[in-house]
Design a protein around this motif. Structure first.
Motif, PDB file in Angstrom:
ATOM      1  N   LEU A  80       0.879  -1.161   0.000  1.00  0.00           N
ATOM      2  CA  LEU A  80       0.000   0.000   0.000  1.00  0.00           C
ATOM      3  C   LEU A  80       0.919   1.212   0.000  1.00  0.00           C
ATOM      4  O   LEU A  80       1.755   1.361   0.899  1.00  0.00           O
ATOM      5  N   VAL A  81       0.795   2.056  -1.022  1.00  0.00           N
ATOM      6  CA  VAL A  81       1.739   3.159  -1.210  1.00  0.00           C
ATOM      7  C   VAL A  81       0.987   4.475  -1.275  1.00  0.00           C
ATOM      8  O   VAL A  81       0.022   4.619  -2.036  1.00  0.00           O
ATOM      9  N   LEU A  82       1.441   5.443  -0.486  1.00  0.00           N
ATOM     10  CA  LEU A  82       0.944   6.806  -0.595  1.00  0.00           C
ATOM     11  C   LEU A  82       2.073   7.626  -1.196  1.00  0.00           C
ATOM     12  O   LEU A  82       3.202   7.567  -0.717  1.00  0.00           O
ATOM     13  N   ARG A  83       1.765   8.365  -2.261  1.00  0.00           N
ATOM     14  CA  ARG A  83       2.809   9.189  -2.859  1.00  0.00           C
ATOM     15  C   ARG A  83       2.276  10.539  -3.288  1.00  0.00           C
ATOM     16  O   ARG A  83       1.105  10.694  -3.606  1.00  0.00           O
ATOM     17  N   GLN A  84       3.175  11.495  -3.244  1.00  0.00           N
ATOM     18  CA  GLN A  84       2.846  12.847  -3.687  1.00  0.00           C
ATOM     19  C   GLN A  84       3.961  13.344  -4.587  1.00  0.00           C
ATOM     20  O   GLN A  84       5.144  13.144  -4.288  1.00  0.00           O
ATOM     21  N   ALA A  85       3.585  13.984  -5.686  1.00  0.00           N
ATOM     22  CA  ALA A  85       4.560  14.525  -6.626  1.00  0.00           C
ATOM     23  C   ALA A  85       5.046  15.889  -6.155  1.00  0.00           C
ATOM     24  O   ALA A  85       4.419  16.546  -5.332  1.00  0.00           O
ATOM     25  N   ASP A  86       6.167  16.295  -6.715  1.00  0.00           N
ATOM     26  CA  ASP A  86       6.687  17.640  -6.490  1.00  0.00           C
ATOM     27  C   ASP A  86       6.723  18.324  -7.845  1.00  0.00           C
ATOM     28  O   ASP A  86       7.256  17.769  -8.803  1.00  0.00           O
ATOM     29  N   GLY A  87       6.154  19.514  -7.944  1.00  0.00           N
ATOM     30  CA  GLY A  87       6.110  20.208  -9.221  1.00  0.00           C
ATOM     31  C   GLY A  87       7.474  20.544  -9.785  1.00  0.00           C
ATOM     32  O   GLY A  87       7.620  20.774 -10.974  1.00  0.00           O
ATOM     33  N   ARG A  88       8.520  20.572  -8.933  1.00  0.00           N
ATOM     34  CA  ARG A  88       9.831  21.008  -9.397  1.00  0.00           C
ATOM     35  C   ARG A  88      10.683  19.882  -9.941  1.00  0.00           C
ATOM     36  O   ARG A  88      11.577  20.112 -10.752  1.00  0.00           O
ATOM     37  N   ILE A  89      10.448  18.641  -9.466  1.00  0.00           N
ATOM     38  CA  ILE A  89      11.258  17.529  -9.940  1.00  0.00           C
ATOM     39  C   ILE A  89      10.346  16.406 -10.400  1.00  0.00           C
ATOM     40  O   ILE A  89       9.291  16.190  -9.813  1.00  0.00           O
ATOM     41  N   PRO A  90      10.705  15.695 -11.467  1.00  0.00           N
ATOM     42  CA  PRO A  90       9.853  14.608 -11.942  1.00  0.00           C
ATOM     43  C   PRO A  90       9.869  13.417 -10.995  1.00  0.00           C
ATOM     44  O   PRO A  90      10.821  13.244 -10.237  1.00  0.00           O
ATOM     45  N   GLY A  91       8.830  12.624 -11.069  1.00  0.00           N
ATOM     46  CA  GLY A  91       8.761  11.424 -10.248  1.00  0.00           C
ATOM     47  C   GLY A  91       8.149  11.708  -8.894  1.00  0.00           C
ATOM     48  O   GLY A  91       7.867  12.851  -8.549  1.00  0.00           O
ATOM     49  N   PRO A  92       7.933  10.656  -8.105  1.00  0.00           N
ATOM     50  CA  PRO A  92       7.311  10.865  -6.791  1.00  0.00           C
ATOM     51  C   PRO A  92       8.246  11.613  -5.858  1.00  0.00           C
ATOM     52  O   PRO A  92       9.453  11.362  -5.833  1.00  0.00           O
ATOM     53  N   PHE A  93       7.711  12.537  -5.122  1.00  0.00           N
ATOM     54  CA  PHE A  93       8.486  13.356  -4.197  1.00  0.00           C
ATOM     55  C   PHE A  93       8.491  12.710  -2.824  1.00  0.00           C
ATOM     56  O   PHE A  93       9.494  12.686  -2.139  1.00  0.00           O
ATOM     57  N   TYR A  94       7.364  12.158  -2.437  1.00  0.00           N
ATOM     58  CA  TYR A  94       7.259  11.528  -1.133  1.00  0.00           C
ATOM     59  C   TYR A  94       6.598  10.174  -1.308  1.00  0.00           C
ATOM     60  O   TYR A  94       5.639  10.045  -2.053  1.00  0.00           O
TER      61      TYR A  94
END
Length: 104
Positions: A80-94
């Motif tokens: 079970l994965v929770l992820r959030q992107a970052d607008g400044r860098i590609p890919g999942p941020f957290y």
């Protein structure tokens, strides 16, 4: 500790087993930014069994609850994965994940 940005209340600990085709995911999360947050159920090969967008307002600690469903033929190790992107860098941020076992 208090600095943990994501806590799962359910599943409450790693290694729990779920059956019947669905599981409830509950917890709290403190978003980093206003980028989308996704809760995903993945099998061991990384295939997405189900996913749900989570809506948060602002960057305060907030509660979430949603149901994820799955359709499998045999016992399956899953994440079970929770992820959030970052607008400044590609890919999942957290990324925060919890191991679990799914039964048909």
């Amino acid at each position: 500790g208090p600095a943990e940005r994501c806590v799962f209340f359910s599943p409450s600990k790693p290694g729990l087993t779920f059956s019947g085709g669905s599981l409830q995911a509950r917890g709290r999360f403190q978003p980093f930014n206003d980028q989308p947050v996704l809760l995903e159920l993945l099998d061991a090969s990384g295939k997405v069994l189900d996913s749900r967008p989570l809506s948060f307002s602002g960057t305060e600690m907030q509660i979430f609850a949603t149901n994820l469903s799955y359709n499998i033929q045999e016992p399956t190790a899953a994440l079970l994965v929770l992820r959030q992107a970052d607008g400044r860098i590609p890919g999942p941020f957290y990324l925060f994940s919890r191991e679990l076992t799914l039964l048909p």
